[in-house]
Structure formats: C-alpha cells, structure tokens
Design a protein around this motif. Structure first.
Motif, mmCIF file in Angstrom:
data_model
loop_
_atom_site.group_PDB
_atom_site.id
_atom_site.type_symbol
_atom_site.label_atom_id
_atom_site.label_comp_id
_atom_site.label_asym_id
_atom_site.label_seq_id
_atom_site.Cartn_x
_atom_site.Cartn_y
_atom_site.Cartn_z
ATOM 1 N N SER A 303 0.820 -1.208 0.000
ATOM 2 C CA SER A 303 0.000 0.000 0.000
ATOM 3 C C SER A 303 0.858 1.264 0.000
ATOM 4 O O SER A 303 0.629 2.200 -0.784
ATOM 5 N N VAL A 304 1.863 1.282 0.870
ATOM 6 C CA VAL A 304 2.722 2.468 0.961
ATOM 7 C C VAL A 304 3.566 2.629 -0.303
ATOM 8 O O VAL A 304 3.725 3.744 -0.819
ATOM 9 N N LEU A 305 4.106 1.522 -0.823
ATOM 10 C CA LEU A 305 4.918 1.612 -2.040
ATOM 11 C C LEU A 305 4.077 2.103 -3.211
ATOM 12 O O LEU A 305 4.528 2.937 -4.013
ATOM 13 N N LEU A 306 2.845 1.628 -3.317
ATOM 14 C CA LEU A 306 1.969 2.082 -4.395
ATOM 15 C C LEU A 306 1.734 3.585 -4.302
ATOM 16 O O LEU A 306 1.796 4.299 -5.314
ATOM 17 N N ASP A 307 1.481 4.088 -3.093
ATOM 18 C CA ASP A 307 1.287 5.522 -2.911
ATOM 19 C C ASP A 307 2.513 6.309 -3.380
ATOM 20 O O ASP A 307 2.390 7.334 -4.056
ATOM 21 N N CYS A 308 3.692 5.829 -3.010
ATOM 22 C CA CYS A 308 4.928 6.529 -3.395
ATOM 23 C C CYS A 308 5.130 6.504 -4.913
ATOM 24 O O CYS A 308 5.507 7.519 -5.518
ATOM 25 N N LEU A 309 4.856 5.365 -5.531
ATOM 26 C CA LEU A 309 5.073 5.246 -6.969
ATOM 27 C C LEU A 309 4.081 6.081 -7.765
ATOM 28 O O LEU A 309 4.414 6.606 -8.838
ATOM 29 N N GLU A 310 2.864 6.216 -7.254
ATOM 30 C CA GLU A 310 1.871 7.031 -7.952
ATOM 31 C C GLU A 310 2.269 8.502 -7.977
ATOM 32 O O GLU A 310 1.779 9.267 -8.815
ATOM 33 N N GLU A 311 3.169 8.900 -7.090
ATOM 34 C CA GLU A 311 3.675 10.272 -7.072
ATOM 35 C C GLU A 311 4.938 10.428 -7.927
ATOM 36 O O GLU A 311 5.519 11.507 -7.987
ATOM 37 N N SER A 312 5.358 9.322 -8.566
ATOM 38 C CA SER A 312 6.615 9.350 -9.328
ATOM 39 C C SER A 312 6.449 8.576 -10.630
ATOM 40 O O SER A 312 7.260 7.716 -10.965
ATOM 41 N N ARG A 313 5.397 8.894 -11.371
ATOM 42 C CA ARG A 313 5.055 8.100 -12.548
ATOM 43 C C ARG A 313 6.076 8.231 -13.678
ATOM 44 O O ARG A 313 6.237 7.309 -14.474
ATOM 45 N N ASP A 314 6.752 9.354 -13.765
ATOM 46 C CA ASP A 314 7.711 9.531 -14.856
ATOM 47 C C ASP A 314 8.921 8.615 -14.694
ATOM 48 O O ASP A 314 9.547 8.224 -15.678
ATOM 49 N N ASP A 315 9.260 8.263 -13.446
ATOM 50 C CA ASP A 315 10.387 7.366 -13.174
ATOM 51 C C ASP A 315 10.128 6.644 -11.846
ATOM 52 O O ASP A 315 10.562 7.109 -10.794
ATOM 53 N N PRO A 316 9.417 5.500 -11.870
ATOM 54 C CA PRO A 316 9.063 4.801 -10.627
ATOM 55 C C PRO A 316 10.260 4.365 -9.790
ATOM 56 O O PRO A 316 10.137 4.201 -8.578
ATOM 57 N N GLY A 317 11.405 4.177 -10.429
ATOM 58 C CA GLY A 317 12.571 3.700 -9.699
ATOM 59 C C GLY A 317 13.475 4.796 -9.181
ATOM 60 O O GLY A 317 14.602 4.520 -8.726
ATOM 61 N N ARG A 318 13.002 6.046 -9.235
ATOM 62 C CA ARG A 318 13.825 7.166 -8.777
ATOM 63 C C ARG A 318 14.237 6.974 -7.327
ATOM 64 O O ARG A 318 13.465 6.540 -6.483
ATOM 65 N N ARG A 319 15.485 7.313 -7.017
ATOM 66 C CA ARG A 319 16.032 7.053 -5.681
ATOM 67 C C ARG A 319 15.248 7.793 -4.595
ATOM 68 O O ARG A 319 15.000 7.247 -3.518
ATOM 69 N N SER A 320 14.856 9.026 -4.858
ATOM 70 C CA SER A 320 14.130 9.781 -3.841
ATOM 71 C C SER A 320 12.794 9.129 -3.510
ATOM 72 O O SER A 320 12.341 9.158 -2.365
ATOM 73 N N THR A 321 12.170 8.517 -4.505
ATOM 74 C CA THR A 321 10.895 7.819 -4.284
ATOM 75 C C THR A 321 11.099 6.610 -3.390
ATOM 76 O O THR A 321 10.323 6.362 -2.461
ATOM 77 N N LEU A 322 12.150 5.860 -3.655
ATOM 78 C CA LEU A 322 12.421 4.664 -2.866
ATOM 79 C C LEU A 322 12.822 5.016 -1.435
ATOM 80 O O LEU A 322 12.433 4.324 -0.483
ATOM 81 N N LEU A 323 13.564 6.090 -1.260
ATOM 82 C CA LEU A 323 13.931 6.514 0.094
ATOM 83 C C LEU A 323 12.706 6.963 0.875
ATOM 84 O O LEU A 323 12.616 6.752 2.091
ATOM 85 N N ARG A 324 11.747 7.563 0.185
ATOM 86 C CA ARG A 324 10.504 7.965 0.845
ATOM 87 C C ARG A 324 9.718 6.740 1.308
ATOM 88 O O ARG A 324 9.193 6.700 2.422
ATOM 89 N N PHE A 325 9.679 5.713 0.466
ATOM 90 C CA PHE A 325 9.038 4.446 0.846
ATOM 91 C C PHE A 325 9.710 3.856 2.077
ATOM 92 O O PHE A 325 9.051 3.449 3.035
ATOM 93 N N GLU A 326 11.034 3.832 2.058
ATOM 94 C CA GLU A 326 11.766 3.256 3.194
ATOM 95 C C GLU A 326 11.490 4.015 4.482
ATOM 96 O O GLU A 326 11.263 3.422 5.538
ATOM 97 N N ALA A 327 11.486 5.326 4.405
ATOM 98 C CA ALA A 327 11.248 6.136 5.601
ATOM 99 C C ALA A 327 9.861 5.888 6.180
ATOM 100 O O ALA A 327 9.684 5.868 7.409
ATOM 101 N N LYS A 328 8.896 5.680 5.319
ATOM 102 C CA LYS A 328 7.525 5.476 5.785
ATOM 103 C C LYS A 328 7.287 4.078 6.340
ATOM 104 O O LYS A 328 6.347 3.877 7.113
ATOM 105 N N ARG A 329 8.103 3.113 5.958
ATOM 106 C CA ARG A 329 7.880 1.729 6.396
ATOM 107 C C ARG A 329 8.761 1.313 7.567
ATOM 108 O O ARG A 329 8.418 0.380 8.294
ATOM 109 N N ARG A 330 9.883 1.960 7.749
ATOM 110 C CA ARG A 330 10.866 1.477 8.724
ATOM 111 C C ARG A 330 10.307 1.418 10.136
ATOM 112 O O ARG A 330 10.517 0.436 10.861
ATOM 113 N N GLY A 331 9.558 2.428 10.566
ATOM 114 C CA GLY A 331 9.046 2.450 11.935
ATOM 115 C C GLY A 331 8.066 1.326 12.208
ATOM 116 O O GLY A 331 8.130 0.662 13.250
#
Length: 407
Positions: A303-331
């Motif tokens: 769910s969280v990864l999908l939310d992050c990727l929907e905000e980065s449609r031009d490049d789903p694998g962008r590093r900033s997008t993945l770091l945002r996913f990690e920050a939201k899931r780590r806790g």
C-alpha cells in the motif's frame, strides 16, 4: 530485450497483490514467478490489509470465503505463579464488525490469480529471476529461461531467501528461537462464534483462529523435540491432545489437513531499498507465525509503495521515491519486530520481573477499556491508537497524507 516499467519478482500473496495494484494504477507491470504449490495454511487479514484489498477491488471476494474475527481472547495458560487475567478484545468496542478475516492461503491465491488474469497492464512470466543489474536509468532482470527484461524498478517479493536482495548485497540479520510452530486445520463439535483464542503457554502461544463453519486453524508453538513427535503421532491421539490444550472449549476436534512444522525464526534487513530496488513481504522482514504479522506487514508494504510510486510516474525507480518508501515503512516494521520478539520471549522466560511486567500490563489492559481500545486500534492499524480508525477509504487516504502513511 523486452521492456516494462516495473518488475515484481515473486509469486507469493504479497507479490501478486502488488502486481495487481500496480497494473490497476496504470503501470506496465510484469510478474516474474514460477508456478507455486497449493498452501493449506490460513492467514488472518487484519484492518488495513482489508482496506488495501478493497482498494484493488477484492475485499468482497475475500470476505465471501473467509471467517470474520469478531473477538480475540487471550488466556494465560502458563501455570506460573504470576499469571495474567484472561482478556477479550471485541471489535465492537472500537466500532468495527470484525478485526479482520481469516482465509485459506489457497483461496486467497486463487482470488489474486483470477484478478491478475483480468489486468491488461500485467504480464505473467512463469520463470525465476536469477539476477539483475542497474544503472541510473534502469535495471535489467535476468530470468532462468535466459531472457532479459529491462525495467525502471524491481520489486523483490521473492521471500526470505530473496535472490534479488542477495544480488543487491543487502545484508540481513537472522535469529532463531528454541521453538517450532505446528500449523494445521481442524473441525470441532462446538461453534467458535467468530472468536479466536490464544493460549499463552510456557513454550509459546497456542492459537485457534476461526474458519468458516465449525472449523478453525491451529498455530501451535512448541519445543522442537516435542513438535517432531507430534507430527508423527496418530491423528486420534493428537486430536485428544489438541482438545486438552484448548480445555475442550470447542468440544471434540478432528484434524482436517496435513500438519506442517516450521522452526521459528525472524529476520530484519539493513535497508528496504537499493538502486532501482524495493523489498516487500518476507524479502524485507521475516516473522514467526505469532500475532498475525507476516502478510499484514507485507500488504502494508504494498500500500505504501503504491502511494509513493503514484507520485513518481515519470520514473518509478527514482532514488528519492524509494527513500521515501523506506522512511515510511521502517518504523512500522521495527516496532512490530520488537513487539513480537518481546511477547514470545516473555512467555519463555522464568525471570520473575519479566513475568511481573507482563502480568501487570495485561491486568491493566483487562481493567481499562481505554487501554484496550488503544491496543485494539494499534493492532488493526499502526498509528490508529492515537488518531482513531479511518471509517472510509477516502479517510484512509487523508490520514496517510497527514501522518506519513503510518496508518
């Protein structure tokens, strides 16, 4: 070389759900996984997991084949001097009809397979992913049949022995417990009334989880040597032992499935992402079958990864997008790992201060409806103990934006 936007590697329940969600959201997706075998175990899908399944249009299909979990009961069966009182958590106390639904993994897999077959943006490849290479612009996944697929992002959902995680060099920390979990399904003479009962014993939890009809799943944590004996025991004798373990609350029981044994272990990873790579499910975290955490955390990853990727449609694998996913899931992952570990170890120890702390905590929860409601909301969805449970999917979305996807 074939080109896609996103490759989901791994055909388990979390991997299939992730691939369906991505395809529905408009991403050109390939699901890479060999055909799997049927799984007779069950999964209790709690709170936000059902919200995610509703988001991808499958909640009604799942609930039709599942049993609601209306009451969760804890019984201290340790026989120790410092014992906690029995506690019943009722979903109605937090204005829910049920905490979630318990479904056979085989039925859930069939629902996901049917949904995946209807998605035009989703290609399925019956092969294993053996390796991948990345650069700033994308990744290339190598398959066991010799083919290669170029993608913007690789999502590793390929389990606790994840080949994608290993290829990225992400380290894991694994620890084992002196326990084995026996998992089986039973029928019983007395109706469970949608009540799940967890007996806390000196060897770990013995949990009965309701299934449709007069049937239940059993997760029985035991010493490894005894577990080995129980697996080979004649069913008639084992059925009597199970009835005794449950203090005959469901009457006579009959074993209705094969008996699976799993040595208990947990694992964490040093990071959830790498260049062009995101880990979800058991590739990202491994839990013992205690507290219904495994797949529920995996679906929250989705769910969280999908939310992050929907905000980065031009490049789903962008590093900033993945770091945002990690920050939201780590806790969420860290807190659930620590909680399950602490609960399990508290049952195994004879150290009186720990027994006292556990007993005092559960006694306070039994006496205080406010504490119980807090615990129930947190169990259903991380953060909901503080902010309350969302009532609708639109409210889930608003809460995610406000509180960083932690609910």
């Amino acid at each position: 070389m074939e080109k896609r936007e996103i490759a989901v590697v791994g055909g388990g329940l979390a991997g299939k759900a992730m691939a369906i969600a991505l395809a529905q959201s408009g991403f050109d997706t390939v699901l890479i996984a060999p055909s799997g075998k049927s799984d007779t175990r069950t999964t209790a899908l709690i709170g936000s997991s059902m919200a995610f399944l509703e988001r991808i249009g499958l909640e009604a299909n799942v609930s039709a084949k599942a049993e609601p979990l209306a009451v969760m009961r804890l019984i201290d069966d340790t026989g120790r001097l410092l014992r906690a009182p029995s506690i019943e958590f009722r979903a109605t106390e937090i204005d829910l009809p049920a905490f979630g639904y318990n479904i056979k993994n085989r039925d859930l897999a069939e629902i996901l397979d049917e949904a995946a077959g209807k998605e035009g943006n989703l290609e399925r490849r019956d092969a294993s992913a053996t390796a991948f290479e990345t650069d700033r612009d994308g990744a290339v996944v190598r398959l066991s049949d010799g083919e290669e697929i170029g993608v913007s992002l690789v999502i590793a959902a390929d389990g606790r022995k994840s080949a994608m995680r290993e290829a990225a060099g992400i380290k894991t920390r694994t620890w084992r417990y002196p326990q084995t979990a026996l998992v089986l399904n039973i029928s019983h003479a007395v109706s469970h009334n949608s009540v799940s009962t967890e007996f806390h014993t000196r060897t770990g939890p013995f949990t009965q989880v309701p299934m449709p009809g007069r049937n239940s799943a059993i997760v029985w944590v035991e010493k490894p040597d005894l577990a080995e004996l129980y697996v080979d025991l004649k069913h008639e004798k084992l059925e009597r032992i199970i009835e005794d373990k449950m203090h005959s609350i469901l009457g006579k029981v009959t074993i209705e499935s094969e008996i699976s044994a799993f040595p208990l272990s947990s694992a964490t990873v040093e990071r959830l992402t790498d260049e062009r790579l995101a880990l979800i499910g058991e590739a990202a975290h491994v839990f013992p079958p205690i507290g219904a955490q495994g797949l529920n955390l995996g679906l929250r990853d989705c769910s969280v990864l999908l939310d992050c990727l929907e905000e980065s449609r031009d490049d789903p694998g962008r590093r900033s997008t993945l770091l945002r996913f990690e920050a939201k899931r780590r806790g969420d992952v860290s807190s659930r790992t620590a909680g399950v570990d602490a609960l399990n170890r508290s049952l195994l120890t004879d150290f009186l201060p720990i027994q006292l702390g556990r007993s005092v905590g559960l006694t306070a929860m039994a006496a205080s409806s406010q504490l119980r409601r807090f615990a129930m909301r947190e169990g259903v969805s991380p953060g909901a103990g503080f902010f309350g449970l969302p009532k609708t999917l639109s409210e889930w979305a608003r809460r995610k934006q406000s509180f960083g996807n932690e609910i």
